[in-house]
Design a protein around this motif. Structure first.
Motif, PDB file in Angstrom:
ATOM      1  N   MET A 236       1.412  -1.359  -0.488  1.00 57.25           N
ATOM      2  CA  MET A 236      -0.156  -0.392   0.076  1.00 57.25           C
ATOM      3  C   MET A 236       0.820   1.291   0.306  1.00 57.25           C
ATOM      4  O   MET A 236       1.976   1.371   0.468  1.00 57.25           O
ATOM      5  N   PHE A 237       0.608   2.558  -0.747  1.00 57.55           N
ATOM      6  CA  PHE A 237       0.761   3.625  -0.960  1.00 57.55           C
ATOM      7  C   PHE A 237       1.426   3.753   0.050  1.00 57.55           C
ATOM      8  O   PHE A 237      -0.095   4.661   0.981  1.00 57.55           O
ATOM      9  N   ILE A 238       2.188   5.017   1.083  1.00 57.55           N
ATOM     10  CA  ILE A 238       2.419   5.100   2.358  1.00 57.55           C
ATOM     11  C   ILE A 238       3.147   6.663   2.719  1.00 57.55           C
ATOM     12  O   ILE A 238       3.864   6.672   2.696  1.00 57.55           O
ATOM     13  N   GLY A 239       2.574   7.686   1.621  1.00 49.93           N
ATOM     14  CA  GLY A 239       3.441   8.798   1.981  1.00 49.93           C
ATOM     15  C   GLY A 239       4.730   8.441   1.164  1.00 49.93           C
ATOM     16  O   GLY A 239       5.648   9.541   1.066  1.00 49.93           O
ATOM     17  N   LYS A 240       5.064   8.060   0.078  1.00 48.65           N
ATOM     18  CA  LYS A 240       5.936   8.196  -0.157  1.00 48.65           C
ATOM     19  C   LYS A 240       6.163   8.552  -1.820  1.00 48.65           C
ATOM     20  O   LYS A 240       6.031   7.496  -2.770  1.00 48.65           O
ATOM     21  N   ALA A 241       6.066   9.913  -1.718  1.00 45.14           N
ATOM     22  CA  ALA A 241       6.090  10.731  -2.902  1.00 45.14           C
ATOM     23  C   ALA A 241       7.147  10.323  -3.549  1.00 45.14           C
ATOM     24  O   ALA A 241       7.519  10.102  -5.476  1.00 45.14           O
ATOM     25  N   SER A 242       8.440   9.735  -3.520  1.00 44.68           N
ATOM     26  CA  SER A 242       9.899   9.624  -4.414  1.00 44.68           C
ATOM     27  C   SER A 242       9.202   8.890  -5.295  1.00 44.68           C
ATOM     28  O   SER A 242      10.125   8.234  -6.236  1.00 44.68           O
ATOM     29  N   ALA A 243       8.465   7.446  -4.719  1.00 50.53           N
ATOM     30  CA  ALA A 243       8.134   6.117  -5.183  1.00 50.53           C
ATOM     31  C   ALA A 243       6.778   6.667  -6.688  1.00 50.53           C
ATOM     32  O   ALA A 243       7.553   6.295  -7.632  1.00 50.53           O
TER      33      ALA A 243
ATOM     34  N   ASN B  90      -9.826  -3.674  -2.659  1.00 54.01           N
ATOM     35  CA  ASN B  90     -10.405  -3.657  -0.610  1.00 54.01           C
ATOM     36  C   ASN B  90      -8.771  -3.676  -0.014  1.00 54.01           C
ATOM     37  O   ASN B  90      -8.775  -3.632   1.265  1.00 54.01           O
ATOM     38  N   SER B  91      -7.772  -4.117  -0.790  1.00 55.67           N
ATOM     39  CA  SER B  91      -6.597  -4.653   0.228  1.00 55.67           C
ATOM     40  C   SER B  91      -5.827  -3.813   0.822  1.00 55.67           C
ATOM     41  O   SER B  91      -5.123  -3.872   0.531  1.00 55.67           O
ATOM     42  N   ILE B  92      -6.227  -2.697   1.488  1.00 56.89           N
ATOM     43  CA  ILE B  92      -5.247  -1.660   2.005  1.00 56.89           C
ATOM     44  C   ILE B  92      -5.541  -2.081   4.020  1.00 56.89           C
ATOM     45  O   ILE B  92      -6.723  -2.041   4.766  1.00 56.89           O
ATOM     46  N   PRO B  93      -4.393  -2.151   3.736  1.00 55.01           N
ATOM     47  CA  PRO B  93      -4.525  -1.879   5.816  1.00 55.01           C
ATOM     48  C   PRO B  93      -4.166  -0.713   6.303  1.00 55.01           C
ATOM     49  O   PRO B  93      -4.033   0.657   6.049  1.00 55.01           O
ATOM     50  N   ALA B  94      -5.110  -0.800   7.793  1.00 58.13           N
ATOM     51  CA  ALA B  94      -5.560   0.057   8.215  1.00 58.13           C
ATOM     52  C   ALA B  94      -4.623   1.541   8.872  1.00 58.13           C
ATOM     53  O   ALA B  94      -2.759   0.802   8.767  1.00 58.13           O
TER      54      ALA B  94
ATOM     55  N   ASP C 268     -16.058  -0.497   7.082  1.00 61.45           N
ATOM     56  CA  ASP C 268     -16.409   0.452   5.479  1.00 61.45           C
ATOM     57  C   ASP C 268     -16.187   1.313   5.806  1.00 61.45           C
ATOM     58  O   ASP C 268     -16.014   2.618   5.421  1.00 61.45           O
ATOM     59  N   ASN C 269     -15.132   1.476   7.736  1.00 64.16           N
ATOM     60  CA  ASN C 269     -14.863   2.825   8.213  1.00 64.16           C
ATOM     61  C   ASN C 269     -13.552   3.892   7.188  1.00 64.16           C
ATOM     62  O   ASN C 269     -12.538   3.458   7.895  1.00 64.16           O
ATOM     63  N   VAL C 270     -13.203   4.082   6.176  1.00 59.50           N
ATOM     64  CA  VAL C 270     -12.545   4.302   5.588  1.00 59.50           C
ATOM     65  C   VAL C 270     -11.646   5.124   5.840  1.00 59.50           C
ATOM     66  O   VAL C 270     -10.176   5.481   5.281  1.00 59.50           O
ATOM     67  N   PHE C 271     -11.484   6.198   7.035  1.00 61.32           N
ATOM     68  CA  PHE C 271     -11.112   7.143   7.348  1.00 61.32           C
ATOM     69  C   PHE C 271      -9.890   6.842   7.990  1.00 61.32           C
ATOM     70  O   PHE C 271      -9.303   6.351   8.729  1.00 61.32           O
ATOM     71  N   GLN C 272     -10.712   4.255   9.040  1.00 61.14           N
ATOM     72  CA  GLN C 272      -9.407   4.010   9.242  1.00 61.14           C
ATOM     73  C   GLN C 272      -8.406   3.452   9.014  1.00 61.14           C
ATOM     74  O   GLN C 272      -7.248   2.936   9.515  1.00 61.14           O
ATOM     75  N   LEU C 273      -8.351   3.735   7.632  1.00 63.97           N
ATOM     76  CA  LEU C 273      -7.161   3.502   6.472  1.00 63.97           C
ATOM     77  C   LEU C 273      -6.149   4.289   6.473  1.00 63.97           C
ATOM     78  O   LEU C 273      -5.120   3.916   5.789  1.00 63.97           O
ATOM     79  N   PHE C 274      -6.525   5.867   7.196  1.00 64.51           N
ATOM     80  CA  PHE C 274      -5.629   7.220   7.196  1.00 64.51           C
ATOM     81  C   PHE C 274      -4.791   7.093   8.208  1.00 64.51           C
ATOM     82  O   PHE C 274      -5.388   7.448   9.250  1.00 64.51           O
ATOM     83  N   GLN C 275      -3.086   7.477   7.900  1.00 67.60           N
ATOM     84  CA  GLN C 275      -2.407   7.297   9.266  1.00 67.60           C
ATOM     85  C   GLN C 275      -2.577   8.779  10.251  1.00 67.60           C
ATOM     86  O   GLN C 275      -2.466   8.202  11.203  1.00 67.60           O
TER      87      GLN C 275
END
Length: 392
Positions: free
Chosen positions: A1-8, A164-168, A204-211
């Motif tokens: 999952m993409f976690i804020g790695k802008a260089s990627a 749907n495979s996105i870690p909390a 379904d609370n996708v806000f929980q997907l955000f760091q």
């Protein structure tokens, strides 16, 4: 999952700006409270295609689809409130969409995909039409499943995610909560159903997907009783997210009667409160769930729009007995919030996906190092902001 790695993304050192606290926004509209309910997996034709008020936006006379063996099949009324759950992943939905021909529902998912309900099955929802507005060209955002579509409802883009495979706690791009907090707009997520733990499935609370948000008490700690108490004691926030879960969300095989009854209860409680005179309750569905719809969605980019879904605008200011034909998708809800409270668009502050998206968890990347671009759609002028549904 993409976690804020802008260089990627080939954007070394790039990041979205920190949104400092600003003076509280003041609405010039009579709407001071927006409540956003997003249920699960129903298409427009599946719920309202045969509604007496659907008119030209309902299922055309004589509508049929190929059965894959040289013959044709027609929609069938479902006799029970519980139904099977058609496949609705990226590949299945694209098969149903069939490059915009909209004739692959039966060949992809079988007869259940052509099932529909009517006024006898959905009496409360059908009763809404006499006083409120039904959006007849509202599409989900992506030709795929739940989480990516709900990410569009949160941030105007899924950032290239198509499964749907996105870690909390794994996502870091800015969403509507960032704008609300920066401008002093109060908000809460009300869980309407079982508790949704950050230590277990995120439901379904996708806000929980955000760091930044996955452990915020406003995302996790409030339920239906809190909603009712806040209505009673005058503490309803300016923006409420009505997070229906499990049996209350209408996702097959849960019965449609439970979700409909729960929405009736939530809406009735609002109507009976002091907040009703200055509120707008928006009821939509995250995606069509594999059920049929005859209207081809607009092609915004490589990800969607997705299949048409039912959307109600419920407010004292909503146009009564009105079918609103403006083009909408999930970013329209964001545009409405931004318009009412005078907020900037997420498209103006999130440029991570303007050129390309991460390949991980991205079917549209087709195995390449990067996927197609997916900037937030709330900056698009061809997508309406829902104000067309109101008499302001």
């Amino acid at each position: 999952m993409f976690i804020g790695k802008a260089s990627a993304l080939g954007l070394a050192g790039a990041s979205w700006p920190v949104l400092r606290k600003l003076p509280a926004a003041v609405s010039s509209y009579p709407i001071q409270h927006i409540l956003i309910a997003c249920n699960e997996n129903r298409s427009f034709d599946h719920y309202y295609g045969f509604a007496p008020f659907a008119g030209a936006y309902g299922v055309p006379s004589g509508y049929s689809e190929p059965n894959g063996h040289g013959g044709f099949v027609t929609p069938l009324h479902l006799p029970h409130p519980v139904s099977q759950d058609p496949a609705h992943d990226w590949a299945s939905i694209h098969g149903e969409w069939n490059n915009g021909v909209m004739n692959g529902f039966f060949t992809t998912d079988g007869s259940i995909a052509l099932g529909y309900y009517n006024q006898n099955d959905l009496p409360f929802y059908y009763s809404l039409f006499s006083n409120f507005t039904l959006c007849v060209n509202y599409f989900c955002s992506l030709l795929g499943p739940t989480f990516p579509n709900r990410l569009y409802l949160a941030g105007g883009t899924s950032g290239g995610n198509t499964t749907n495979s996105i870690p909390a706690g794994s996502l870091t791009y800015p969403i509507i909560l960032d704008l609300l907090d920066a401008h002093g707009i109060t908000w809460k997520v009300y869980h309407i159903g079982p508790a949704c733990s950050v230590n277990g499935p995120v439901c379904d609370n996708v806000f929980q997907l955000f760091q930044k948000w996955w452990q915020d008490p406003r995302v996790n700690n409030y339920g239906e009783l809190d909603y009712l108490a806040d209505l009673r004691t005058g503490k309803l926030p300016q923006v409420s997210f009505m997070q229906t879960l499990d049996v209350n969300a209408e996702h097959p095989p849960f019965p449609i009667t439970n979700g409909q009854s729960k929405q009736q209860s939530l809406i009735s409680a609002l109507m009976q409160s002091s907040f009703w005179a200055k509120s707008a309750y928006l009821l939509t569905y995250d995606e069509a769930g594999g059920f049929f719809d005859h209207v081809a969605p607009p092609v915004f980019d490589a990800y969607g729009a997705g299949i048409r879904v039912p959307t109600w605008v419920i407010s004292p200011y909503a146009k009564p007995a009105h079918l609103e034909a403006t083009l909408y998708e999930h970013s329209s809800v964001l545009k409405f919030v931004e318009t009412i409270f005078g907020l900037p668009t997420l498209a103006s502050i999130d440029h991570l996906f303007d050129v390309q998206t991460p390949a991980l968890n991205n079917d549209a990347a087709n195995g390449q190092p990067f996927g197609p671009p997916a900037p937030p759609r709330d900056g698009r002028e061809d997508i309406g902001d829902l104000t067309q549904c109101f008499n302001f």
